[in-house]
Design a protein around this motif. Structure first.
Motif, mmCIF file in Angstrom:
data_model
loop_
_atom_site.group_PDB
_atom_site.id
_atom_site.type_symbol
_atom_site.label_atom_id
_atom_site.label_comp_id
_atom_site.label_asym_id
_atom_site.label_seq_id
_atom_site.Cartn_x
_atom_site.Cartn_y
_atom_site.Cartn_z
ATOM 1 N N UNK A 279 -0.711 5.592 6.761
ATOM 2 C CA UNK A 279 -0.436 6.897 5.859
ATOM 3 C C UNK A 279 0.759 7.314 5.015
ATOM 4 N N UNK A 281 2.939 4.782 5.987
ATOM 5 C CA UNK A 281 2.789 3.769 5.343
ATOM 6 C C UNK A 281 2.694 2.807 3.947
ATOM 7 N N UNK A 282 1.367 3.598 3.983
ATOM 8 C CA UNK A 282 1.129 3.322 1.791
ATOM 9 C C UNK A 282 2.005 4.453 0.892
ATOM 10 N N UNK A 283 2.602 5.452 1.464
ATOM 11 C CA UNK A 283 3.761 6.395 1.151
ATOM 12 C C UNK A 283 4.990 5.543 0.563
ATOM 13 N N UNK A 284 5.178 5.008 1.504
ATOM 14 C CA UNK A 284 6.569 3.754 1.687
ATOM 15 C C UNK A 284 6.507 2.885 1.106
ATOM 16 N N UNK A 285 5.501 2.384 0.677
ATOM 17 C CA UNK A 285 5.068 1.381 0.199
ATOM 18 C C UNK A 285 4.471 1.810 -1.630
ATOM 19 N N UNK A 286 3.694 2.352 -1.823
ATOM 20 C CA UNK A 286 4.088 3.005 -2.925
ATOM 21 C C UNK A 286 5.295 3.623 -3.791
ATOM 22 N N UNK B 23 -1.249 -4.552 -5.469
ATOM 23 C CA UNK B 23 0.334 -4.191 -5.671
ATOM 24 C C UNK B 23 0.893 -4.676 -6.777
ATOM 25 N N UNK B 40 0.686 7.063 -8.127
ATOM 26 C CA UNK B 40 1.158 5.260 -7.207
ATOM 27 C C UNK B 40 0.444 5.375 -6.665
ATOM 28 N N UNK B 41 0.665 6.597 -5.999
ATOM 29 C CA UNK B 41 0.721 6.989 -4.649
ATOM 30 C C UNK B 41 -0.944 6.743 -4.197
ATOM 31 N N UNK B 44 -2.242 2.638 -4.912
ATOM 32 C CA UNK B 44 -1.669 2.134 -3.404
ATOM 33 C C UNK B 44 -2.764 2.694 -2.011
ATOM 34 N N UNK B 45 -2.565 3.731 -2.529
ATOM 35 C CA UNK B 45 -3.477 4.122 -0.734
ATOM 36 C C UNK B 45 -4.791 3.627 -0.686
ATOM 37 N N UNK B 48 -4.604 0.353 0.298
ATOM 38 C CA UNK B 48 -4.537 -0.136 1.294
ATOM 39 C C UNK B 48 -5.975 -0.152 1.632
ATOM 40 N N UNK B 165 1.045 -4.080 6.962
ATOM 41 C CA UNK B 165 2.281 -3.103 5.781
ATOM 42 C C UNK B 165 2.989 -3.509 6.298
ATOM 43 N N UNK B 169 6.608 -4.340 4.613
ATOM 44 C CA UNK B 169 7.687 -3.334 3.956
ATOM 45 C C UNK B 169 9.499 -3.709 4.878
#
Lengths: 383, 172
Positions: A279, A281-286, B23, B40-41, B44-45, B48, B165, B169
């Motif tokens: 979660x 990392x997902x927020x970071x990715x967004x 993405x 967007x969050x 993205x979630x 993922x 992930x 990043x």
């Protein structure tokens, strides 16, 4: 053609038994769908190789789906499976017509008797479960018949109506196996848990005692409860502890834990932490999503130039270092890539797709890998 | 042979090959407004999770996850933005912070209890695990053994996912 006719003639005697078997598997969407791996994989993570035989049979059946006769012909593993169980129940072999006759069974049974213990154990467990549920009215037998193949049951349930079994067995097929196996196990566990021993114990005590001496690997000692119900319960517990052991290896820092509840706690914590990480990392990715176009380039370049890069290959900071992963597996696919120049080729996505395709062609698609994942660390059941 | 060594390359490759284009598409479509940030969050979630489900096909949990995702996307599309797009995501968010401590408390209590109660403790934990894994309460995982197998693959895939992930990043 002649050979085909001969084989058909050979099969004819057993076709009455196995006719519906094959027909069911032919027309069964369940069988040919993606549920196969689910059944065999989900059940066999713990190392039981019954699913491997299971999958072998199903796989072979699926491959030769054109003629039901040819299915049987091209399935030697099927023949192997047959005598493994029948070898235990020698007295009833005479009831089996067809190619799975006594001498053949004995020969193969003897050679297979010392086969993989896991498979025997699992097969036995399914025999037990079958006995448990199969001793109910015959209508139930048909529905509940688990993994053992048709000649088995006619062989095994000697005290029941063989004719009924044979014909009902024909209806079972791999579909029943595939569909009912989890249900059977569920039924088994439900019964064991619910302690509904009365009817099944009485019915199964007879057939339970006979196979008792054959379950050498189950360690059914004298003085201990030997009815099929307890044996099944013990097998179930063994299976569960086997899978707990595997989980223990997966979850970092659990090597010294001996309690089941404690272990489960650790698993819970670990799963939760992993989910939290995802979660986060997902927020970071967004947040950084617009810049993501560069990621693929960098990931690929990093992988190719530094195949031992921990991040992608599972050696990430959050990963237990004890989970060693030889990068050769991954680089084996990437090393085929000719360009090691840091000046990256213009189409990394194409390269990645090619690698993915290579992986698929090499058999790394989930159908095979997940099977390997489900087994005792073994990729193929024959190992 | 560690089965995860076998699974890892294909999982990683599939995961990346699904997620990165997805993405990228999000990045192209999204307009830089505040209201969109939240979406967007979520998107993205969603991607993922979908990448996870698709990269690990063949497991009961991956099927359940995929099913849930598609179901919730339908709900989201029909009911508007106000509805949470991931019911299972809510499960995670609800169960993770709230129940993290009780799990640890159970740890301490368990050792003082007698055996039959320990068995109950185990059952409680198993029930709890069922909530954590997608499809855990479903019909495919009624069996304890099946549940544990699914947990094994689920944990491995989660690890792989986290690693992918992270690596994605790393360079930002």
């Amino acid at each position: 053609m002649a050979s085909e006719n001969d084989d058909m003639g050979l099969e004819m005697s057993s076709i009455t038994i196995l006719n519906k078997y094959s027909n069911t598997s032919e027309s069964d969407p369940f069988f040919s769908s993606g549920w196969d791996p689910i059944v065999s994989q989900s059940e066999s993570l713990g190392g039981s190789s019954i699913a491997s035989h299971y999958h072998l049979v199903m796989e072979n059946q699926g491959i030769s789906g054109t003629s039901h006769v040819s299915q049987y012909q091209s399935n030697p593993s099927f023949v192997e499976l047959v005598p493994k169980l029948t070898g235990f129940d020698g007295g009833n072999l005479s009831q089996i017509p067809g190619p799975f006759s006594l001498p053949q069974c004995n020969q193969i049974a003897n050679s297979n008797e010392r086969g993989s213990k896991n498979s025997l154990r699992s097969l036995d467990e399914h025999r037990i479960s079958e006995t448990l549920v199969g001793t109910s009215p015959n209508g139930k037998i048909r529905k509940r018949s688990p993994e053992s193949d048709s000649p088995f049951r006619s062989c095994k349930n000697g005290n029941e109506e063989p004719g009924m079994d044979l014909s009902s067995e024909g209806c079972d097929g791999l579909r029943e196996q595939a569909g009912k196996k989890p249900k059977t196990e569920q039924n088994l566990s439900a019964n064991s848990r619910g302690k509904q021993a009365a009817k099944q114990d009485k019915d199964s005590s007879q057939s339970g005692e006979a196979p008792k001496e054959n379950y050498i690997h189950v360690r059914a000692r004298r003085g201990q409860a030997t009815n099929s119900h307890s044996l099944a319960e013990r097998l179930r517990r063994e299976k569960i502890s086997e899978r707990m052991r595997l989980l223990q290896e997966l979850v970092p820092g659990c090597n010294k834990i001996t309690g089941k509840a404690v272990m489960l706690d650790e698993i819970i914590n670990y799963v939760q932490s992993l989910q939290q990480q995802v979660e986060f990392l997902s927020m970071k990715l967004a947040t950084v999503n617009p810049e993501l176009n560069l990621d693929l380039d960098r990931i690929l370049s990093k992988d190719i130039l530094h195949p031992q890069s921990a991040a992608v290959l599972g050696f990430g900071p959050g990963t237990n270092p004890s989970h060693t992963f030889s990068p050769s597996t991954f680089t084996g696919t990437i090393s085929g890539f000719p360009n090691t120049n840091p000046g990256f080729p213009p189409l990394p996505q194409t390269v990645l797709e090619n690698e993915v395709q290579n992986l698929f062609q090499m058999g790394f698609y989930p159908g095979s890998t997940m099977d390997g994942f489900g087994l005792d660390g073994q990729l193929k059941p024959e190992m | 042979m560690d089965p995860r060594k076998i699974m890892q390359p294909s999982f990683t490759a599939k995961y990346v090959s699904y997620l990165v284009p997805a993405l990228t598409n999000i990045g192209k479509q999204a307009s830089p407004s505040v209201g969109r940030c939240i979406d967007a969050e979520k998107i993205v979630r969603y991607e993922i999770d979908m990448a996870l489900a698709l990269s690990a096909e063949g497991f009961a949990w991956s099927h359940a996850l995929e099913h849930k995702l598609r179901l919730n996307v339908d709900n989201h599309n029909h009911a508007g933005k106000s509805q949470s797009y991931l019911a299972h995501d809510d499960d995670h968010r609800n169960t993770m912070p709230v129940n993290h401590e009780p799990a640890a408390k159970k740890l301490k209590v368990d050792r003082t209890r007698s055996e039959p109660e320990a068995a109950e403790e185990e059952e409680e934990r198993l029930t709890y695990l069922r909530k954590l894994i997608p499809g855990g309460s479903g019909e495919m995982m009624v069996d304890d053994e099946t549940l544990l197998s699914e947990l094994g693959s689920y944990v491995s895939c989660l690890e792989l996912q986290v690693n992918v992930l992270r690596s994605m990043l790393q360079f930002n």
